[in-house]
Design a protein around this motif. Structure first.
Motif, PDB file in Angstrom:
ATOM      1  N   LYS A  53      -0.045  -3.149 -12.483  1.00 41.70           N
ATOM      2  CA  LYS A  53      -0.296  -2.539 -11.183  1.00 41.70           C
ATOM      3  C   LYS A  53      -0.717  -1.093 -11.390  1.00 41.70           C
ATOM      4  N   ASN A  54      -1.858  -0.723 -10.815  1.00 44.03           N
ATOM      5  CA  ASN A  54      -2.387   0.624 -10.961  1.00 44.03           C
ATOM      6  C   ASN A  54      -1.955   1.523  -9.803  1.00 44.03           C
ATOM      7  N   ALA A  55      -2.193   2.824  -9.965  1.00 43.23           N
ATOM      8  CA  ALA A  55      -1.766   3.802  -8.957  1.00 43.23           C
ATOM      9  C   ALA A  55      -2.442   3.573  -7.610  1.00 43.23           C
ATOM     10  N   ASP A  56      -3.650   3.013  -7.633  1.00 46.98           N
ATOM     11  CA  ASP A  56      -4.372   2.773  -6.367  1.00 46.98           C
ATOM     12  C   ASP A  56      -4.034   1.413  -5.761  1.00 46.98           C
ATOM     13  N   ASN A  57      -2.965   0.782  -6.270  1.00 49.19           N
ATOM     14  CA  ASN A  57      -2.489  -0.527  -5.817  1.00 49.19           C
ATOM     15  C   ASN A  57      -3.397  -1.693  -6.223  1.00 49.19           C
ATOM     16  N   SER A  58      -4.416  -1.430  -7.022  1.00 49.83           N
ATOM     17  CA  SER A  58      -5.168  -2.539  -7.605  1.00 49.83           C
ATOM     18  C   SER A  58      -4.323  -3.150  -8.729  1.00 49.83           C
ATOM     19  N   ILE A  59      -4.625  -4.377  -9.073  1.00 53.61           N
ATOM     20  CA  ILE A  59      -3.899  -5.009 -10.173  1.00 53.61           C
ATOM     21  C   ILE A  59      -4.890  -5.640 -11.157  1.00 53.61           C
ATOM     22  N   GLU A  60      -4.528  -5.613 -12.431  1.00 54.51           N
ATOM     23  CA  GLU A  60      -5.347  -6.205 -13.483  1.00 54.51           C
ATOM     24  C   GLU A  60      -4.522  -7.221 -14.261  1.00 54.51           C
ATOM     25  N   LYS A  62      -9.771  -8.217 -12.212  1.00 57.79           N
ATOM     26  CA  LYS A  62      -9.090  -7.163 -11.451  1.00 57.79           C
ATOM     27  C   LYS A  62      -9.197  -7.463  -9.968  1.00 57.79           C
ATOM     28  N   LEU A  63      -8.105  -7.194  -9.236  1.00 51.56           N
ATOM     29  CA  LEU A  63      -8.080  -7.360  -7.783  1.00 51.56           C
ATOM     30  C   LEU A  63      -7.898  -5.999  -7.124  1.00 51.56           C
ATOM     31  N   TYR A  64      -8.641  -5.771  -6.038  1.00 49.00           N
ATOM     32  CA  TYR A  64      -8.576  -4.491  -5.316  1.00 49.00           C
ATOM     33  C   TYR A  64      -7.936  -4.711  -3.948  1.00 49.00           C
ATOM     34  N   PRO A  65      -7.085  -3.772  -3.486  1.00 49.23           N
ATOM     35  CA  PRO A  65      -6.390  -3.958  -2.202  1.00 49.23           C
ATOM     36  C   PRO A  65      -7.297  -3.700  -1.000  1.00 49.23           C
ATOM     37  N   ALA A  66      -7.106  -4.481   0.047  1.00 45.62           N
ATOM     38  CA  ALA A  66      -7.816  -4.222   1.298  1.00 45.62           C
ATOM     39  C   ALA A  66      -7.263  -2.957   1.950  1.00 45.62           C
ATOM     40  N   ASP A  67      -5.928  -2.814   1.955  1.00 49.12           N
ATOM     41  CA  ASP A  67      -5.251  -1.616   2.438  1.00 49.12           C
ATOM     42  C   ASP A  67      -4.682  -0.901   1.218  1.00 49.12           C
ATOM     43  N   LYS A  68      -5.288   0.210   0.840  1.00 46.94           N
ATOM     44  CA  LYS A  68      -4.904   0.907  -0.392  1.00 46.94           C
ATOM     45  C   LYS A  68      -3.483   1.466  -0.353  1.00 46.94           C
ATOM     46  N   ASP A  69      -2.893   1.512   0.838  1.00 44.01           N
ATOM     47  CA  ASP A  69      -1.522   2.022   0.950  1.00 44.01           C
ATOM     48  C   ASP A  69      -0.477   0.919   0.767  1.00 44.01           C
ATOM     49  N   LYS A  70      -0.933  -0.323   0.607  1.00 47.33           N
ATOM     50  CA  LYS A  70       0.004  -1.443   0.469  1.00 47.33           C
ATOM     51  C   LYS A  70      -0.278  -2.202  -0.824  1.00 47.33           C
ATOM     52  N   PRO A  71       0.731  -2.820  -1.394  1.00 50.38           N
ATOM     53  CA  PRO A  71       0.528  -3.561  -2.647  1.00 50.38           C
ATOM     54  C   PRO A  71      -0.141  -4.916  -2.402  1.00 50.38           C
ATOM     55  N   ILE A  72      -0.723  -5.441  -3.452  1.00 51.26           N
ATOM     56  CA  ILE A  72      -1.261  -6.806  -3.435  1.00 51.26           C
ATOM     57  C   ILE A  72      -0.151  -7.770  -3.826  1.00 51.26           C
TER      58      ILE A  72
END
Length: 311
Positions: free
Chosen positions: A40-47, A93-103
């Protein structure tokens, strides 16, 4: 989907994981080690990343379920088929729709030896897997309801305990014991799996487990001694040895039963072999005499390997 090779399946939630994949219960090799982690990255994206600490080619079938808060969720596939080319790498890699919430998501995956849809090198000529000047009769063995154009073993029957040699340069990646029915009794046939540079694999089935001349991780060359046929006799009092060159594919074809689509995983290569009659494709119920040639022995060798061979 069919596949008679060892496939190991794991499931996980959305926490990072570290997984040790073990060879199947019928393997007589050392432990396979493939690590998969979710970062989990700082921008809530995950790899999803992997580390492969085992020789040879592998691919992963990765299933994602119950996904939420993912950007462009319509483009997310249920299954990703990915070749594990290097020792380490990123799956996706997955990117969040809402960057303030986790995937959030759940997933499962399986890892299989070999590469899926590799670039098969059809310029490579193979040797028959016996000592030079040996004459053998080649037959074919098929799977139920699978066309021989898709998959087949080549089979040799013998009254003698013949020597088995390598068909092509590669790395021994597995030695396993396969349970089969032999005239109503369960017996175990030893199989050697060899990975080739182009992502294809060779299967050699029917060797004497106690007289193997190679071990896992060994590099082999055309003509390298692998071992001797086993002592398991069929109803005609013959030993039988099977060999096959194959790769993996996720293509859809028309199935035989009811016109359904059948997803093929393992697919045979029908390569050119060098024999006393020159370059040939094998035909069932035909005799062939094994011959070696430097142009075939040397084709895939490195300059250093060629020097050592010639000396």
């Amino acid at each position: 989907m069919y596949n008679d090779k060892n496939v190991i399946m794991y499931k996980s939630n959305f926490l990072s994981i570290l997984v040790f994949l073990l060879a199947g219960f019928n393997s007589i090799t050392s432990q396979n080690q493939i690590y998969v982690t979710k970062v989990k990255n700082a921008d809530n994206s995950i790899e999803f990343k992997y580390t492969k600490v085992v020789p040879g080619n592998y691919f992963i079938e990765f299933n994602i379920e119950n996904v939420s808060n993912v950007n462009d969720i319509a483009s997310i596939k249920k299954t990703y088929d990915i070749n594990l080319i290097g020792d380490t790498g990123k799956l996706f890699k997955l990117y969040p729709a809402d960057k303030d919430k986790p995937i959030n998501c759940s997933y499962s995956y399986s890892v299989t030896r070999g590469l899926i849809k590799p670039q098969v090198d059809y310029t490579v000529t193979y040797l028959l897997p016996f000592k030079e000047n040996k004459t053998v009769t080649i037959y074919e063995s098929n799977r139920f309801n699978v066309s021989s154009d898709i998959w087949k073993n080549y089979v040799v029957y013998s009254k003698t305990k013949d020597t088995i040699c390598a068909m092509r340069k590669g790395i021994v990646t597995d030695i396993r014991r396969n349970a089969i029915d032999n005239d109503g009794k369960t017996v175990f046939k030893t199989e050697i799996i060899v990975d080739h540079a182009d992502g294809t694999n060779a299967s050699y089935i029917g060797l004497d487990e106690k007289l193997l001349a190679v071990k896992v991780n060994d590099s082999i060359f055309p003509g390298t001694l692998l071992g001797l046929m086993d002592d398991i006799l069929d109803s005609t009092q013959n030993r039988n040895f099977k060999f096959n060159i194959y790769y993996f594919s996720n293509e859809e074809i028309d199935g035989i039963e009811g016109g359904k689509n059948l997803k093929i995983i393992e697919k045979s290569v029908m390569p050119v072999f060098y024999t006393s009659e020159g370059y040939q494709n094998l035909v069932t119920d035909q005799n062939y005499t094994v011959k070696y040639a430097d142009e075939i022995l040397l084709k895939e060798m490195t300059p250093d390997e060629k020097t050592r061979y010639k000396s």
